[in-house]
Design a protein around this motif. Structure first.
Motif, PDB file in Angstrom:
ATOM      1  N   PRO A 173      -6.889  -9.859   5.026  1.00  0.00           N
ATOM      2  CA  PRO A 173      -6.224  -8.613   5.458  1.00  0.00           C
ATOM      3  C   PRO A 173      -5.413  -8.004   4.327  1.00  0.00           C
ATOM      4  O   PRO A 173      -4.823  -8.704   3.510  1.00  0.00           O
ATOM      5  CB  PRO A 173      -5.322  -9.087   6.613  1.00  0.00           C
ATOM      6  CG  PRO A 173      -5.088 -10.535   6.326  1.00  0.00           C
ATOM      7  CD  PRO A 173      -6.336 -11.054   5.682  1.00  0.00           C
ATOM      8  N   TYR A 174      -5.401  -6.719   4.258  1.00  0.00           N
ATOM      9  CA  TYR A 174      -4.684  -5.958   3.221  1.00  0.00           C
ATOM     10  C   TYR A 174      -3.444  -5.373   3.876  1.00  0.00           C
ATOM     11  O   TYR A 174      -3.510  -4.403   4.639  1.00  0.00           O
ATOM     12  CB  TYR A 174      -5.594  -4.871   2.653  1.00  0.00           C
ATOM     13  CG  TYR A 174      -5.042  -4.205   1.417  1.00  0.00           C
ATOM     14  CD1 TYR A 174      -4.950  -4.906   0.227  1.00  0.00           C
ATOM     15  CD2 TYR A 174      -4.621  -2.882   1.439  1.00  0.00           C
ATOM     16  CE1 TYR A 174      -4.453  -4.309  -0.920  1.00  0.00           C
ATOM     17  CE2 TYR A 174      -4.126  -2.269   0.302  1.00  0.00           C
ATOM     18  CZ  TYR A 174      -4.044  -2.988  -0.871  1.00  0.00           C
ATOM     19  OH  TYR A 174      -3.556  -2.408  -2.014  1.00  0.00           O
ATOM     20  N   THR A 175      -2.303  -5.994   3.588  1.00  0.00           N
ATOM     21  CA  THR A 175      -1.061  -5.627   4.277  1.00  0.00           C
ATOM     22  C   THR A 175      -0.272  -4.551   3.552  1.00  0.00           C
ATOM     23  O   THR A 175       0.705  -4.049   4.095  1.00  0.00           O
ATOM     24  CB  THR A 175      -0.169  -6.876   4.432  1.00  0.00           C
ATOM     25  OG1 THR A 175       0.089  -7.428   3.144  1.00  0.00           O
ATOM     26  CG2 THR A 175      -0.882  -7.939   5.276  1.00  0.00           C
ATOM     27  N   GLU A 176      -0.649  -4.218   2.314  1.00  0.00           N
ATOM     28  CA  GLU A 176       0.129  -3.235   1.570  1.00  0.00           C
ATOM     29  C   GLU A 176      -0.165  -1.826   2.093  1.00  0.00           C
ATOM     30  O   GLU A 176      -1.324  -1.404   2.169  1.00  0.00           O
ATOM     31  CB  GLU A 176      -0.221  -3.317   0.083  1.00  0.00           C
ATOM     32  CG  GLU A 176       0.621  -2.390  -0.773  1.00  0.00           C
ATOM     33  CD  GLU A 176       0.272  -2.574  -2.245  1.00  0.00           C
ATOM     34  OE1 GLU A 176       0.831  -1.849  -3.082  1.00  0.00           O
ATOM     35  OE2 GLU A 176      -0.583  -3.447  -2.548  1.00  0.00           O
ATOM     36  N   ALA A 177       0.876  -1.135   2.468  1.00  0.00           N
ATOM     37  CA  ALA A 177       0.726   0.226   3.007  1.00  0.00           C
ATOM     38  C   ALA A 177       0.726   1.210   1.848  1.00  0.00           C
ATOM     39  O   ALA A 177       1.773   1.498   1.263  1.00  0.00           O
ATOM     40  CB  ALA A 177       1.858   0.535   3.982  1.00  0.00           C
ATOM     41  N   VAL A 178      -0.434   1.712   1.509  1.00  0.00           N
ATOM     42  CA  VAL A 178      -0.599   2.623   0.384  1.00  0.00           C
ATOM     43  C   VAL A 178      -1.419   3.802   0.862  1.00  0.00           C
ATOM     44  O   VAL A 178      -2.409   3.646   1.591  1.00  0.00           O
ATOM     45  CB  VAL A 178      -1.291   1.925  -0.805  1.00  0.00           C
ATOM     46  CG1 VAL A 178      -1.483   2.915  -1.952  1.00  0.00           C
ATOM     47  CG2 VAL A 178      -0.467   0.742  -1.254  1.00  0.00           C
ATOM     48  N   THR A 179      -1.024   4.953   0.465  1.00  0.00           N
ATOM     49  CA  THR A 179      -1.796   6.162   0.758  1.00  0.00           C
ATOM     50  C   THR A 179      -2.458   6.611  -0.526  1.00  0.00           C
ATOM     51  O   THR A 179      -1.807   7.131  -1.440  1.00  0.00           O
ATOM     52  CB  THR A 179      -0.868   7.261   1.301  1.00  0.00           C
ATOM     53  OG1 THR A 179       0.157   7.500   0.359  1.00  0.00           O
ATOM     54  CG2 THR A 179      -0.253   6.834   2.630  1.00  0.00           C
ATOM     55  N   GLY A 180      -3.712   6.385  -0.648  1.00  0.00           N
ATOM     56  CA  GLY A 180      -4.457   6.725  -1.849  1.00  0.00           C
ATOM     57  C   GLY A 180      -5.928   6.891  -1.522  1.00  0.00           C
ATOM     58  O   GLY A 180      -6.331   6.930  -0.348  1.00  0.00           O
ATOM     59  N   PRO A 181      -6.742   7.006  -2.544  1.00  0.00           N
ATOM     60  CA  PRO A 181      -8.178   7.167  -2.286  1.00  0.00           C
ATOM     61  C   PRO A 181      -8.743   5.933  -1.605  1.00  0.00           C
ATOM     62  O   PRO A 181      -8.484   4.798  -2.027  1.00  0.00           O
ATOM     63  CB  PRO A 181      -8.765   7.366  -3.696  1.00  0.00           C
ATOM     64  CG  PRO A 181      -7.760   6.747  -4.613  1.00  0.00           C
ATOM     65  CD  PRO A 181      -6.435   6.963  -3.980  1.00  0.00           C
TER      66      PRO A 181
END
Length: 427
Positions: A173-181
């Motif tokens: 699971p990818y828990t880092e909240a990032v807004t990107g492509p």
């Protein structure tokens, strides 16, 4: 009646005897069956007789059919007298009585079927092979050995255990909240500076994207500030303080060598040409001196003759007296030959003082001057010294000390010769 004989060893047996006295073999099954009706003590005695390998003692004789006991053997003889058996009725058969079990027997006694009478009435005659076949005891066939089951774990060589197989895991699971492509493989958003997805590790760049430029030369990377973020697997090693100091020291040394090379390349080229050049004499255009002895002007020191000389006309060491040669055009001088005294002949070396140290003052065409100190040996004859200097217009030799100076002698120089490059050189 025919006397029975043992089928194994041929020993003659007495009538009514069941076993051979020599080998213990069974003489006839009819006698053996008759003895089964005897008490347990007689059965134990017969069994003990079978077990003993040696000749067995004769068992007690039973009474015959009439009730009279059998006769004992005659005294003094090894065999009992032959007595005919009493006649039996063929219809009568001895009853089958099971033998009582002894205290040490472990198997039950099997009942024995009636045995026909000895006279053979009502039964076919038996051969020796039939009798031997009756003695065979059936034995069960040996069971084949059971197959060894294969081991649960395969054997391996000692000291070489099998390596564990890597387990393939799926993307976590990818828990880092990032807004990107988003990733075009798993649609997970990533930071703009990432090249691979943080969840599935797939490349984020499109397949049609241009490849990054090649590695720049070192002189372009030396002062470069706009460094791009390297790709995974291409990250350079960490640069520590000592690495940076070494880089700067190397750069300074390289720059210094380049500057020195630029400044001294002409001198290096001339030095090489001077070393391999052929020497040729060079005559000055004008000469003058501080003082001159009468009839010994300074021109006599440059006339190519060793028996003429120049002297200042002052007794003593002549310190501070000088002689000068001038050139109309700048000339490159390689060597100089000085002949001290009044002649090159040894017998005339003591007629005057000989110069010891001379200070050569060199003037070039640009007006700059330089000095060189020349030290001569105490002796006659020409002495060659290296004198490599370029674009010379004037050379002055000043006497600083002399050999053999006195109040009655003056210092003198017989000849001064200059040498330069020969015109035949093509270097």
């Amino acid at each position: 009646m025919t006397t029975p004989h043992c089928a194994e060893c041929g020993t003659r047996a007495e009538p009514g005897q069941s076993f051979c006295d020599s080998c213990g073999a069974v003489l006839g099954w009819d006698r053996a069956a008759a003895h089964t009706a005897r008490p347990a003590a007689d059965s134990a005695t017969a069994r003990d007789t079978l077990e003993r390998p040696g000749p067995a003692a004769p068992a007690p004789r039973p009474a015959d059919a009439t009730g009279a006991p059998e006769r004992d053997p005659a005294p003094g003889t090894g065999r009992p007298p032959a007595v005919p058996d009493p006649p039996r009725r063929p219809a009568e058969a001895p009853p089958v009585v099971p033998a009582p079990r002894a205290a040490d027997d472990t198997a039950p006694t099997v009942p024995v079927e009636p045995v026909p009478s000895r006279d053979g009435a009502g039964a076919p005659p038996e051969s020796d092979s039939d009798r031997a076949r009756q003695l065979l005891v059936p034995v069960a066939d040996p069971e084949p050995p059971a197959a060894t089951p294969p081991p649960a774990v395969a054997p391996v060589l000692p000291g070489r255990p099998d390596a564990e197989r890597p387990q393939v895991r799926g993307p976590g699971p990818y828990t880092e909240a990032v807004t990107g492509p988003p990733c075009r493989w798993c649609a997970t958003p990533n930071r703009p500076d990432r090249h691979f997805c943080g969840r599935c590790a797939m490349p984020l760049a499109d397949e049609a994207a241009p490849l990054p430029p090649g590695r720049l030369p070192w002189w372009r990377r030396l002062f470069r500030r706009d460094r791009e973020v390297p790709w995974a697997g291409e990250r350079p090693p960490l640069r520590r303080v000592f690495d940076r100091i070494g880089t700067w020291v190397g750069a300074v040394v390289a720059v210094t060598l380049i500057v020195l090379g630029i400044l001294y390349i002409p001198d290096a080229v001339n030095a090489g040409r001077d070393h391999f050049a052929k020497r040729a004499p060079v005559a000055p255009d004008s000469m003058r001196a501080s003082r001159s002895f009468p009839d010994h002007p300074p021109q006599l020191a440059f006339d190519k003759k060793s028996n003429t000389w120049w002297g200042p006309g002052v007794a003593g060491p002549g310190q501070g007296q000088w002689i000068e040669a001038s050139f109309d055009e700048p000339t490159r001088l390689l060597d100089v030959i000085l002949t001290p005294g009044v002649s090159a002949r040894p017998e005339r070396a003591g007629e005057s003082a000989l110069p010891h140290r001379l200070l050569a003052t060199i003037t070039k065409k640009d007006g700059k001057t330089s000095t060189r100190e020349i030290t001569l040996d105490q002796g006659s004859g020409g002495q060659r010294r290296s004198f490599r200097v370029g674009e010379v217009v004037k050379v002055r030799f000043t006497v600083e000390s002399s050999y053999g100076a006195s109040d009655k002698k003056q210092v003198s120089i017989a000849e001064i010769e200059f040498f330069g490059r020969s015109n035949s050189n093509h270097l």
